[in-house]
Design a protein around this motif. Structure first.
Motif, PDB file in Angstrom:
ATOM      1  N   LEU A   1       5.140   0.408 -11.518  1.00 10.47           N
ATOM      2  CA  LEU A   1       4.381   1.548 -10.994  1.00 10.47           C
ATOM      3  C   LEU A   1       3.246   1.865 -11.955  1.00 10.47           C
ATOM      4  CD1 LEU A   1       7.287   3.876  -9.855  1.00 10.47           C
ATOM      5  CD2 LEU A   1       5.848   2.406  -8.438  1.00 10.47           C
ATOM      6  N   PHE A   2       2.321   2.649 -11.501  1.00  9.02           N
ATOM      7  CA  PHE A   2       1.284   3.140 -12.411  1.00  9.02           C
ATOM      8  C   PHE A   2       1.837   4.405 -13.052  1.00  9.02           C
ATOM      9  CE2 PHE A   2      -0.961   0.988  -8.934  1.00  9.02           C
ATOM     10  CZ  PHE A   2      -1.477  -0.061  -9.669  1.00  9.02           C
ATOM     11  N   PRO A   3       2.273   4.326 -14.290  1.00  9.41           N
ATOM     12  CA  PRO A   3       3.082   5.417 -14.847  1.00  9.41           C
ATOM     13  C   PRO A   3       2.339   6.742 -14.940  1.00  9.41           C
ATOM     14  CG  PRO A   3       2.487   3.825 -16.548  1.00  9.41           C
ATOM     15  CD  PRO A   3       2.083   3.233 -15.241  1.00  9.41           C
ATOM     16  N   ARG A   4       1.022   6.702 -15.137  1.00 11.56           N
ATOM     17  CA  ARG A   4       0.309   7.958 -15.303  1.00 11.56           C
ATOM     18  C   ARG A   4      -0.400   8.393 -14.022  1.00 11.56           C
ATOM     19  NH1 ARG A   4      -3.115   6.188 -19.126  1.00 11.56           N
ATOM     20  NH2 ARG A   4      -1.933   4.274 -19.417  1.00 11.56           N
ATOM     21  N   LEU A   5      -0.045   7.787 -12.924  1.00 10.81           N
ATOM     22  CA  LEU A   5      -0.468   8.329 -11.626  1.00 10.81           C
ATOM     23  C   LEU A   5       0.742   9.047 -11.033  1.00 10.81           C
ATOM     24  CD1 LEU A   5      -2.562   5.535  -9.868  1.00 10.81           C
ATOM     25  CD2 LEU A   5      -3.320   7.296 -11.445  1.00 10.81           C
ATOM     26  N   THR A   6       0.468  10.010 -10.149  1.00  7.39           N
ATOM     27  CA  THR A   6       1.592  10.695  -9.527  1.00  7.39           C
ATOM     28  C   THR A   6       2.216   9.783  -8.480  1.00  7.39           C
ATOM     29  OG1 THR A   6       0.215  11.613  -7.797  1.00  7.39           O
ATOM     30  CG2 THR A   6       0.449  12.930  -9.802  1.00  7.39           C
ATOM     31  N   VAL A   7       3.344  10.211  -8.001  1.00  8.84           N
ATOM     32  CA  VAL A   7       4.035   9.448  -6.959  1.00  8.84           C
ATOM     33  C   VAL A   7       3.101   9.236  -5.773  1.00  8.84           C
ATOM     34  CG1 VAL A   7       5.881   9.571  -5.276  1.00  8.84           C
ATOM     35  CG2 VAL A   7       6.314  10.216  -7.650  1.00  8.84           C
ATOM     36  N   GLU A   8       2.471  10.294  -5.366  1.00 14.28           N
ATOM     37  CA  GLU A   8       1.614  10.184  -4.192  1.00 14.28           C
ATOM     38  C   GLU A   8       0.428   9.264  -4.443  1.00 14.28           C
ATOM     39  OE1 GLU A   8       1.677  13.462  -1.631  1.00 14.28           O
ATOM     40  OE2 GLU A   8      -0.479  13.425  -1.281  1.00 14.28           O
ATOM     41  N   GLU A   9      -0.101   9.342  -5.664  1.00 15.36           N
ATOM     42  CA  GLU A   9      -1.231   8.448  -5.972  1.00 15.36           C
ATOM     43  C   GLU A   9      -0.790   6.992  -6.005  1.00 15.36           C
ATOM     44  OE1 GLU A   9      -4.141  11.371  -8.600  1.00 15.36           O
ATOM     45  OE2 GLU A   9      -2.498  10.328  -9.573  1.00 15.36           O
ATOM     46  N   ASN A  10       0.425   6.757  -6.465  1.00 17.94           N
ATOM     47  CA  ASN A  10       0.956   5.407  -6.419  1.00 17.94           C
ATOM     48  C   ASN A  10       1.033   4.916  -4.979  1.00 17.94           C
ATOM     49  OD1 ASN A  10       2.093   3.801  -8.844  1.00 17.94           O
ATOM     50  ND2 ASN A  10       2.396   5.948  -9.409  1.00 17.94           N
ATOM     51  N   LEU A  11       1.513   5.798  -4.108  1.00 22.55           N
ATOM     52  CA  LEU A  11       1.601   5.417  -2.701  1.00 22.55           C
ATOM     53  C   LEU A  11       0.203   5.174  -2.135  1.00 22.55           C
ATOM     54  CD1 LEU A  11       4.407   7.871  -1.522  1.00 22.55           C
ATOM     55  CD2 LEU A  11       4.594   5.456  -2.108  1.00 22.55           C
ATOM     56  N   LYS A  12      -0.722   5.979  -2.596  1.00 20.31           N
ATOM     57  CA  LYS A  12      -2.104   5.838  -2.132  1.00 20.31           C
ATOM     58  C   LYS A  12      -2.639   4.453  -2.485  1.00 20.31           C
ATOM     59  CE  LYS A  12      -6.343   8.551  -2.602  1.00 20.31           C
ATOM     60  NZ  LYS A  12      -6.837   9.787  -3.242  1.00 20.31           N
ATOM     61  N   MET A  13      -2.304   4.008  -3.686  1.00 16.78           N
ATOM     62  CA  MET A  13      -2.760   2.684  -4.095  1.00 16.78           C
ATOM     63  C   MET A  13      -2.200   1.608  -3.166  1.00 16.78           C
ATOM     64  SD  MET A  13      -4.907   2.881  -6.346  1.00 16.78           S
ATOM     65  CE  MET A  13      -5.063   1.109  -6.496  1.00 16.78           C
ATOM     66  N   GLY A  14      -0.991   1.848  -2.657  1.00 14.94           N
ATOM     67  CA  GLY A  14      -0.412   0.881  -1.732  1.00 14.94           C
ATOM     68  C   GLY A  14      -1.213   0.768  -0.452  1.00 14.94           C
ATOM     69  N   ALA A  15      -1.932   1.826  -0.120  1.00 11.62           N
ATOM     70  CA  ALA A  15      -2.704   1.823   1.125  1.00 11.62           C
ATOM     71  C   ALA A  15      -4.185   1.587   0.844  1.00 11.62           C
ATOM     72  CB  ALA A  15      -2.514   3.153   1.849  1.00 11.62           C
ATOM     73  N   TYR A  16      -4.469   0.875  -0.235  1.00 12.02           N
ATOM     74  CA  TYR A  16      -5.867   0.727  -0.643  1.00 12.02           C
ATOM     75  C   TYR A  16      -6.682  -0.045   0.378  1.00 12.02           C
ATOM     76  CZ  TYR A  16      -9.876  -0.158  -3.620  1.00 12.02           C
ATOM     77  OH  TYR A  16     -11.139  -0.213  -4.134  1.00 12.02           O
ATOM     78  N   MET A  17      -6.067  -1.071   0.951  1.00 12.18           N
ATOM     79  CA  MET A  17      -6.903  -1.953   1.800  1.00 12.18           C
ATOM     80  C   MET A  17      -7.435  -1.195   3.006  1.00 12.18           C
ATOM     81  SD  MET A  17      -4.331  -4.482   3.716  1.00 12.18           S
ATOM     82  CE  MET A  17      -3.598  -3.992   5.251  1.00 12.18           C
ATOM     83  N   GLN A  18      -8.583  -1.628   3.465  1.00 14.69           N
ATOM     84  CA  GLN A  18      -9.340  -0.870   4.439  1.00 14.69           C
ATOM     85  C   GLN A  18      -8.517  -0.486   5.674  1.00 14.69           C
ATOM     86  OE1 GLN A  18     -12.312   0.105   3.264  1.00 14.69           O
ATOM     87  NE2 GLN A  18     -12.152   1.527   4.979  1.00 14.69           N
ATOM     88  N   ALA A  19      -7.824  -1.469   6.242  1.00 11.01           N
ATOM     89  CA  ALA A  19      -7.084  -1.203   7.476  1.00 11.01           C
ATOM     90  C   ALA A  19      -6.017  -0.133   7.247  1.00 11.01           C
ATOM     91  CB  ALA A  19      -6.445  -2.494   7.983  1.00 11.01           C
ATOM     92  N   ALA A  20      -5.419  -0.157   6.052  1.00 10.52           N
ATOM     93  CA  ALA A  20      -4.334   0.779   5.792  1.00 10.52           C
ATOM     94  C   ALA A  20      -4.848   2.182   5.550  1.00 10.52           C
ATOM     95  CB  ALA A  20      -3.534   0.302   4.586  1.00 10.52           C
ATOM     96  N   ARG A  21      -6.054   2.294   4.993  1.00 11.19           N
ATOM     97  CA  ARG A  21      -6.585   3.623   4.695  1.00 11.19           C
ATOM     98  C   ARG A  21      -6.678   4.468   5.951  1.00 11.19           C
ATOM     99  NH1 ARG A  21     -11.701   2.975   0.561  1.00 11.19           N
ATOM    100  NH2 ARG A  21     -10.736   1.362  -0.703  1.00 11.19           N
ATOM    101  N   GLU A  22      -7.022   3.800   7.060  1.00  7.69           N
ATOM    102  CA  GLU A  22      -7.218   4.549   8.302  1.00  7.69           C
ATOM    103  C   GLU A  22      -5.917   5.185   8.774  1.00  7.69           C
ATOM    104  OE1 GLU A  22      -9.002   1.411  10.494  1.00  7.69           O
ATOM    105  OE2 GLU A  22     -10.698   1.442   9.098  1.00  7.69           O
ATOM    106  N   ARG A  23      -4.804   4.554   8.427  1.00  8.47           N
ATOM    107  CA  ARG A  23      -3.524   5.102   8.881  1.00  8.47           C
ATOM    108  C   ARG A  23      -2.739   5.687   7.718  1.00  8.47           C
ATOM    109  NH1 ARG A  23      -0.726   0.634  12.324  1.00  8.47           N
ATOM    110  NH2 ARG A  23       0.630   2.414  12.765  1.00  8.47           N
ATOM    111  N   TYR A  24      -3.478   6.097   6.690  1.00  4.35           N
ATOM    112  CA  TYR A  24      -2.853   6.552   5.454  1.00  4.35           C
ATOM    113  C   TYR A  24      -1.855   7.690   5.679  1.00  4.35           C
ATOM    114  CZ  TYR A  24      -2.536   8.835   0.882  1.00  4.35           C
ATOM    115  OH  TYR A  24      -2.076   9.435  -0.263  1.00  4.35           O
ATOM    116  N   ARG A  25      -2.306   8.728   6.369  1.00  7.49           N
ATOM    117  CA  ARG A  25      -1.456   9.915   6.607  1.00  7.49           C
ATOM    118  C   ARG A  25      -0.146   9.531   7.285  1.00  7.49           C
ATOM    119  NH1 ARG A  25      -1.126  13.701   3.704  1.00  7.49           N
ATOM    120  NH2 ARG A  25      -3.007  13.548   2.455  1.00  7.49           N
ATOM    121  N   GLU A  26      -0.329   8.791   8.348  1.00 14.92           N
ATOM    122  CA  GLU A  26       0.793   8.377   9.180  1.00 14.92           C
ATOM    123  C   GLU A  26       1.832   7.621   8.342  1.00 14.92           C
ATOM    124  OE1 GLU A  26       0.938   5.015  12.588  1.00 14.92           O
ATOM    125  OE2 GLU A  26      -0.859   6.286  12.511  1.00 14.92           O
ATOM    126  N   ARG A  27       1.342   6.664   7.549  1.00 18.01           N
ATOM    127  CA  ARG A  27       2.250   5.852   6.744  1.00 18.01           C
ATOM    128  C   ARG A  27       2.938   6.694   5.681  1.00 18.01           C
ATOM    129  NH1 ARG A  27      -0.666   1.032   7.368  1.00 18.01           N
ATOM    130  NH2 ARG A  27       0.086   0.238   9.339  1.00 18.01           N
TER     131      ARG A  27
END
Ligand SMILES: Nc1ncnc2c1ncn2[C@@H]1O[C@H](COP(=O)(O)OP(=O)(O)OP(=O)(O)O)[C@@H](O)[C@H]1O
Ligand SMILES: Nc1ncnc2c1ncn2[C@@H]1O[C@H](COP(=O)(O)OP(=O)(O)OP(=O)(O)O)[C@@H](O)[C@H]1O
Ligand SMILES: [Mg+2]
Ligand SMILES: [Mg+2]
Lengths: 337, 258, 291, 407, 234
Positions: free
Chosen positions: E87-113
């Protein structure tokens, strides 16, 4: 007797008969400069090779040069006493700055930048204390030399460059011996260990702070001696040429270029950088101003990218690769690279 | 007989968070003590406190009657305590043998000759079955080798007490058994007392004499392996459904040794 | 010299220090983001600023480009330079000892100084633009410095929002924590590094825009700002932008008040000594979190 | 033809000093050599120069001096801009019994109590800079400012390099001697990024006159911060270096650069040729013409005159006599000849005469007849205001209203 | 779905995999087991192209991965949860999850995921502003799994999700894997904990020194004498 040993022997012989080869004073001057700087660079590499990259050696050099000259000019104390005093002072400063640094685990970029500040402080102090130090105008050790007196042993002043040459060869050889002693000591393994994993080293019984301080003090003391000798030889010192950021960077770059993991690497660095700057200045420098500095910078960049272990490091690497497969047998590792 | 190591009221706080909370235990000479507990329960922190890597917020640690609380890691080492790291920390620029030799030379409480250091280092490598290529770089060791190197270095300091932190992590099941045997051998042949942290219960329970179980920095259970394996609190927070298999295994051991 | 809280000159000094702190804060931003993300100290940072100053100067003074446009061009130039610096010089040695990366940019420092001497000559150049100052009673405050102050405030806020709110910003923060797994997130580390270098360069360019209003331009101008910018960054905790921001003001006040109560020269000595002492008290920097 | 005379010429062409006047001085020397060679050289000998760049670094300067003497086998050395280079070089060259003709560097420390034998300098020295501004003030304070010299408040500020601190100590010594009140005396680094606290302190001290010595970047910074912080004065007197470059000040400050005083050896073209020996006016005109042709500049800085004038004195006085009377141009011949030099005031293009202090005296080797002048900039023109005998304009003091710095 | 043919890879001159072929069908859970240093991690790494493919071919749903750079693999629907969680230790949990949705297609459905992951792991929602580095091992493992799911992958690569965890947590982790399977994800999992993992997956491959030594249904391997003797001890 192996090839490197023979090379070293031949090299030493060449150095010793150098003054007899009838070169001009200028060449001798460059040779002396190379040896003085080679000694200072060797001193730097004693800590630099273990990842203690100091950008503050200008401070120690300045202390060496100024303590000796101030004692001589203001109190008439001979440099032969002044140099030990300078060594003590610089050692004290090294401990003063090193102890907290090492205690608080200031390493890497931080250490480099803290020491950078130190060298700047020393330079600013020399300038600001101009009533005593002569400020940025610099100062000349009071000369004992006259047209009649060519050698003043007491004042450590010699008109003849050959005398200087041999004196400095001795000092330089001393530096190499210190380097080797450190290289062959257990301290070296301790420092390598510390540079990788200082916590683990500490828990295995290594006095981390003490080990680091030891190499730092050795390194600072050598640099101070170098600075003092430099001042005596040039018979002139000023804050810019003996302390401050510029000198500190010069030291680091030269060692990088020569190779800090090999005994003669720092000296090689002095040879390369001095010859390079002299040649560049005398060839391109006179026609196109700035080009020499540009080329110098570019060479440094290329060195670090393509020869991160320095010229001599690279040569020995190529050499040992050709010696492959390495002889086995004795389990004890050969110290040195 | 007074205990070799006495831990009293040991506490460590990180900011407002209490990682180790007033723990107390004794360790007898020649014992192997298992220190277990869920992730983040304070096991490694306890090791760090004993080894001097961390300074306790409160409490005391006494080794052989002398207070060693708050000593620096180097001093603790010289008092005869060596530790391994959960995540191996090899000196990557040194060879395997040099790694161990540094420990032998500096870990000794008195000045020893360099030859003596090399000899002790080779000895430690043999003990940990690492002596095949002592001049190799540590990079070539792999996970299991690095764990062994941790042990070899610790042993080279000639400790009387060894703190082994998850020496099995990353090993496969067969290697685990070998490593566990090695720890028993060390204890038997050298008389070294051991505290062992591990999550692989099947192996740990086979070797240890006693267990101390931590949860949230507090000791929730302590005692013989078979008692701990039956402790409902331990089962709840730590063992889970593994408990049953473990109970039979421990029972087998007790029966076997009886 | 007596201390008097009602001394208007004291207050002027304090506020001047604050404004100078704004300049330092702006300068430290780019350096900090580079360090925070790529773990590299650009020793040649001040020289990049110098190139930016020259770019702005020539566009404005020689080619008659309006100042705002020249500013934008200057920022872009340095941004490009930053990206190039990373791509051609840092990237090849990113895997070697960290200190090499610091030193290699030292080589670039000499290169750029030589380059400026060669191409722009050693002449001092001056934009000749002055914004005057703002008078409050008996105290005067230079508009250009107030501008620097405001710009650095805005820059730090914008940057903070960018890093906190956007995907790219989060990735920039993440990459400094774990470079290797970035591809698993669908992030190309090279791209992030390039973007960050350009961003750091762009911030240096922004610094150039303000410095060009305040100082003469010459090949050695880097000496004026280089060391002090590094000190500010380290004092704040390398890579910590907020820390750097605060450190800039502390440092500037030291220089200002030290200069006011003692001499200008001693102000700098005190600031550097303070720096060294602080390193021992808080080695991780005033806001640093690395242990 | 006779063998050419080889002269090693050392100036700074790179680094901070280059633009501080070193390059301009080098061009002056170059013009002098050209002119001499066009006239057939000296005693049949052509002059050949080997030019070296000291890079604004003392160590390089020493290396280059050694190289020129030993490797290039030059007959003598000439030039040198920075005092920090002059001091060690003079000592080294003298110890080697080689000849150095210093052109630009001003520090008194080069000669003071050193008893040098083979080093000579026609240029003024730093004590004289400090002396000139205070003496000028002493003469004009009452008349122009209505303030008795003993009530005059002066502030001395200077960059902390060898040049600035040298001049400043001259300032302090001399202004004190006239009984003036020195309300501030402070050095700062030429690379300092901020001088606001200095400006604030000056505002509080309220000096009538500021005596300033600095290089270009710091002068611009000071003047800018002074203006922005509302620092006012009755007169600002600069001392050469950065203040010698009026075009730079004008570029940065426009009309506000008017009425600044500058103490410097005079730029020859500013003198009234009628006050000088015959022919010198044409010589100056030729120098100015060539300088403009070479550099494309419109202003000819005083440094060009310094570089030219010292060289010219050497080529037309010392060298011919050495060859004719002392049998050549060995260091000893040159030395004997230099000691015989006796040019009356008005005998050089910069107006001063030449007579070197003899061996054994405090400043042995220094020209005792040199003196700087006080100039004032008006509408981009440079006028000489002191010494009164050669002034081309009455000094404008106090600063007229309308100027941003005027009280 | 995922197909490897004769895959070879290594580090520098060291070869870690020699001609490995395997296959994962849609909806399947497949395990790769094997001793230390067998090359299991390397196998997952070469699939996500973190290390260079030195020979053979990889394809995902018929699309060749051979020339796809590492950061684009995820766009083909492959999410890799690396060894040691990372994990990215100095990012929050949510920011870590955000990184998982970095790719363009995933960003659009970020909230949902994000909602989906929070629903799956309510603990993460509770701790979403905590720095990832300060969480317990088990929580970190949840976060790592959640981060893998954020890109909406079709195939999940899991590398030793149970390593270094307390026994209860290990059980939780395997429960998680089961749940993820039930959500319809395809899973390729690498494990040392052979007994446990073989209870969760359909099929397994045995890797030894960079080569596939054996493969078959999970139950089959669990009962195989050789496997039992070599790896399960007892
Ligand atoms: N330096 C530190 N600063 C803040 N918190 C810490 C620090 N070191 C440990 N902790 C916290 O203290 C708690 C105990 O950690 P410790 O490493 O002792 O656990 P452990 O029992 O060894 O766990 P594991 O089995 O996962 O290794 C954890 O919650 C951890 O996050
Ligand atoms: N970065 C690397 N550089 C060099 N060799 C490596 C590297 N990573 C792994 N190896 C080597 O490649 C081989 C396979 O390693 P890999 O990590 O794939 O094994 P593994 O089966 O995952 O083992 P483990 O169970 O320990 O995780 C090992 O011999 C290892 O030493
Ligand atoms: Mg632990
Ligand atoms: Mg693995």
């Amino acid at each position: 007797m192996n090839v490197p040993m023979i090379l070293k022997g031949v090299g030493l012989l060449a150095v010793l008969i150098f003054p007899a080869l009838g070169f001009s004073d200028y060449v001798l001057h460059i040779a002396i400069s190379i040896l003085i700087w080679g000694f200072i660079y060797t001193g730097w590499s004693i800590m630099g090779r273990f990842g203690l990259v100091s950008l503050g050696h200008g401070a120690f050099m300045g202390i060496g040069a100024y303590v000796v000259t101030m004692l001589w000019n203001h109190a008439g104390i001979t440099p032969w006493i002044g140099i030990p005093v300078a060594v003590v002072v610089s050692g004290a400063v090294a401990i003063f700055i090193g102890f907290p640094c090492f205690r608080f685990r200031i390493t890497g970029h931080y250490f480099a930048l803290v020491t950078l500040a130190l060298s700047e402080v020393v330079r600013l102090l020399i300038v600001a204390l101009r009533d005593t130090t002569g400020g940025s105008l610099g100062v000349t050790p009071r000369s004992e030399l006259t047209p009649e007196v060519a050698v003043s042993f007491y004042a450590m002043q010699f008109a003849d460059k050959t005398v200087w040459f041999y004196l400095i060869v001795v000092i330089w050889l001393g530096g190499l011996l210190i380097w080797r002693a450190v290289d062959r000591s257990m301290l070296r393994y301790a420092m390598e260990a510390i540079s990788q994993e200082d916590d683990a080293a500490a828990s295995l019984g290594v006095h981390v702070t003490r080990a680091k301080l030891t190499v730092t003090v050795i390194s600072a003391a050598m640099t101070a001696v170098g600075g003092a000798v430099y001042g005596q030889y040039q018979l002139y010192i000023n804050p810019e040429t003996t302390s401050g950021i510029a000198i500190s960077l010069q030291i680091v770059f030269a060692v990088i270029a020569g190779g800090m993991f090999v005994q003669l690497g720092p000296t090689m660095g002095a040879v390369i950088t001095l010859l390079l700057t002299e040649t560049l200045r005398q060839t391109v420098g006179h026609d196109v101003y700035g080009l020499d500095v540009m080329v110098y910078g570019a060479m440094l960049v290329l060195f670090i990218i393509y020869m991160p272990r320095g010229v001599l490091g690279w040569i020995t690497e190529v050499w040992s690769r050709r010696q492959e497969p390495r002889p086995t047998g004795t389990v004890k590792p050969q110290p040195g690279e | 007989m007074s205990a070799m190591l006495q831990v009293r009221d040991l506490t460590k706080k990180f900011g407002g968070f209490t990682a180790v909370d007033r723990i107390e235990f004794d360790l007898n000479e020649g014992e192997i003590l298992g220190l277990i507990g869920p992730n983040g329960s304070g096991k490694s922190t306890t090791f760090n406190l004993i080894a001097g890597a961390l300074t306790p917020t409160a409490g005391s640690i006494t080794l052989e009657g002398r207070d060693i609380t708050g000593l620096a890691p180097t001093q603790v080492c010289h008092k005869g305590i060596a530790r391994t790291y959960q995540i191996p920390r090899p000196f990557r620029k040194l060879t395997v043998l040099e790694n161990v030799a540094v420990a032998a030379y500096y870990g000794a409480n008195q000045l020893i000759s360099r030859d003596e250091a090399w000899r002790l280092a080779e000895d430690a490598l043999e003990l940990t079955q690492l002596s095949s290529d002592p001049r190799a770089r540590v990079d070539g060791l792999g996970a299991a080798g690095l764990k062994k190197l941790e042990l070899a270095r610790a042993l080279a300091t000639q400790p009387r007490l060894l703190l082994a932190d998850e020496s099995l992590g990353g090993l496969d099941e067969k290697e685990m058994d070998q490593a566990a045997d090695m720890l028993s051998d060390i204890r038997r042949e050298r008389g070294i007392t051991i505290i062992w942290v591990e999550h692989i219960m099947g192996v740990l329970m086979r070797v240890v004499d006693r267990c101390v179980v931590l949860d949230h920095g507090e000791i929730i259970a302590a005692g013989l392996p078979q008692d701990v394996a039956h402790d409902p609190k331990v089962i709840e927070v730590y063992l889970g459904s593994d408990a049953e298999a473990l109970q039979t295994q421990v029972a087998g051991r007790v029966a076997g040794s009886a | 010299m007596e201390f008097s809280i009602t001394d208007p000159f004291l207050w002027e000094t304090v506020i001047q220090g604050l404004l100078f702190g704004g300049v330092l804060a702006l300068l430290s931003l780019g350096l900090n983001i580079i360090f925070g993300v790529i773990d590299v100290v650009w020793i040649c940072y001040a020289e990049l600023i110098m190139i930016g100053m020259y770019a702005i100067y020539f566009l404005y003074a020689d080619y008659g480009v309006p100042l705002p446009l020249a500013f934008i061009a200057g920022i872009l130039t340095v941004a490009l330079l930053g990206a190039a610096l990373h791509h051609f010089i840092i990237r090849p040695i990113l895997h070697t000892e960290p200190i090499n990366q610091l030193l290699v940019t030292g080589g670039v420092l000499f290169f750029l100084q030589g380059f400026a001497t060669l191409v722009f000559s050693v002449e001092f150049r001056n934009l000749g633009v002055s914004f005057g100052s703002f008078a409050a009673g008996d105290m005067f405050f230079p508009i250009s410095r107030m501008l620097a102050f405001a710009v650095s405030l805005v820059a730090v806020v914008v940057l903070w929002l960018f890093l906190k709110r956007t995907f790219l910003g989060t990735a920039i923060r993440a990459i400094s924590q774990d470079r290797e797994i970035m591809p698993l997130m669908g992030v190309s580390p090279q791209k992030i590094y390039l973007v960050t270098s350009a961003l750091g360069g762009g911030l240096a360019g922004l610094g150039a825009c303000l410095l060009v209003l305040l100082y003469d331009i010459h090949p050695a101008i880097g000496l004026t700002f280089g060391p002090i910018t590094f000190m500010v960054c380290v004092l704040g905790g390398l890579g910590n932008m907020i820390g750097g921001f605060i450190a800039a003001f502390i440092f500037a006040e030291f220089i200002a008040l030290g200069g006011f109560y003692a001499e200008v020269e001693w102000g700098y000595v005190m600031a550097f000594v303070f720096f060294i002492v602080m390193m021992f008290i808080r080695p991780q920097g005033i806001m640093g979190s690395k242990s | 033809a006779a063998e050419p005379i080889r002269i090693g010429v050392i100036y700074d062409f790179t680094g901070p000093f280059a633009a501080g006047g070193s390059t301009a001085a080098a061009v002056g020397t170059e013009i002098a050599v050209e002119l001499i060679n066009e006239r057939g050289g000296v005693g049949g000998h052509k002059i050949v120069t080997i030019v070296a760049d000291a890079q604004s670094k003392a160590e390089v300067a020493i290396n280059e001096a050694t190289r020129l003497l030993d490797q290039e086998k030059v007959d003598l050395l000439m030039g040198v801009y920075s005092s920090a280079h002059c001091v060690p070089m003079a000592q080294k060259v003298d110890a080697q019994k080689k000849f150095l003709w210093a052109n630009v560097c001003v520090s008194s420390a080069v000669f003071k109590d050193k008893n040098l034998k083979y080093v000579f300098r026609g240029q003024v020295h730093s004590d004289q800079f400090g002396w000139a501004s205070c003496t000028f003030l002493n003469e004009y304070s009452k008349a122009k400012l209505g303030i008795e010299p003993k009530d005059l408040k002066v502030a001395i500020i200077h960059e902390d390099g060898p040049y600035g601190s040298g001049v400043a100590s001259g300032n302090e010594e001399n202004c004190k001697k006239y009984g003036m009140q020195i309300v501030q005396n402070e050095g700062y680094s030429a690379t300092a990024p901020d001088l606001s606290s200095l400006v604030t302190k000056l505002r509080r001290a309220q000096p009538d006159v500021i005596l300033h010595t600095g290089y270009n970047p710091d002068i611009t910074l000071f003047l800018r911060q002074a203006k922005e912080q509302g620092l006012k004065w009755r007169a600002l007197i600069g001392h050469g270096a950065g203040y010698g470059q009026i075009d730079k000040l004008k570029a940065a400050f426009g009309k506000d650069s008017d009425y600044i005083f500058n103490v410097d050896p005079v730029a020859a073209q500013l003198l009234d040729p009628k006050t000088l020996a015959s022919g010198l006016g044409d010589l100056t005109a030729e120098m100015v013409k060539r300088y403009k042709a070479k550099t494309g500049a419109t202003e000819v800085p005083p440094h060009t005159s310094m570089g030219f004038n010292q060289s010219w004195i050497f080529f037309t006085d010392v060298l011919p006599r050495a060859i004719a009377k002392h049998g050549g141009y060995s260091p000893d011949a040159l030395r004997l000849s230099a000691l015989e030099t006796d040019i009356p005031v008005g005998g050089t293009i910069q107006g001063y005469g030449v007579k070197f202090d003899p061996p054994g005296s405090k400043m042995a080797g220094q020209n005792s007849r040199s003196s700087p002048v006080v100039m004032q900039y008006v509408d981009g023109q440079t006028k000489i205001v002191w010494p009164t005998a050669i002034q081309t304009m009455d000094p404008v003091m106090p600063l007229p209203a309308g100027n941003s710095y005027a009280r | 779905m995922l197909e490897l043919r004769d895959v070879a890879t290594g580090y520098g001159s060291f070869q870690a995999l020699f001609g490995v072929s395997l296959e994962v069908k849609a909806g399947e859970a497949v395990a790769v087991i094997g001793p230390n240093g067998a090359g299991k991690t390397s196998l997952l790494r070469v699939i996500s192209k973190v290390i260079e493919l030195k020979g053979g071919h990889i394809s995902m749903e018929g699309v060749s991965l051979d020339d796809v750079p590492a950061h684009q693999v995820i766009e083909l629907g492959i999410a890799h949860v690396p060894e040691h969680r990372r994990l990215f230790p100095r990012l929050t949990v949510e920011e870590n999850l955000k990184m998982g949705a970095y790719m363009q297609a995933a960003r659009e459905r970020y909230r949902e995921r994000l909602d989906f992951v929070y629903e799956l792991f309510p603990r993460l929602k509770e701790r979403r502003h905590q720095l990832a580095g300060t969480m317990s091992g088990g929580e970190q493992q949840m976060c790592a799994l959640g981060r893998g799911l954020m890109s909406g992958p079709k195939l999940l690569l899991l590398d030793e999700p149970s390593a270094g965890l307390a026994p209860v947590i290990v059980q939780q982790v395997f429960d998680l894997v089961r749940r993820i399977r039930q959500e319809g994800y395809t899973v390729l999992i690498v494990e040392q904990n052979i007994q446990q993992v073989l209870k969760v997956v359909d099929r397994a491959y045995l890797l030894e020194v960079g080569r596939i030594k054996m493969s078959g249904a999970a139950q089959e391997l669990l009962e195989n004498d050789e496997v039992r003797r070599a790896y399960i001890g007892l």
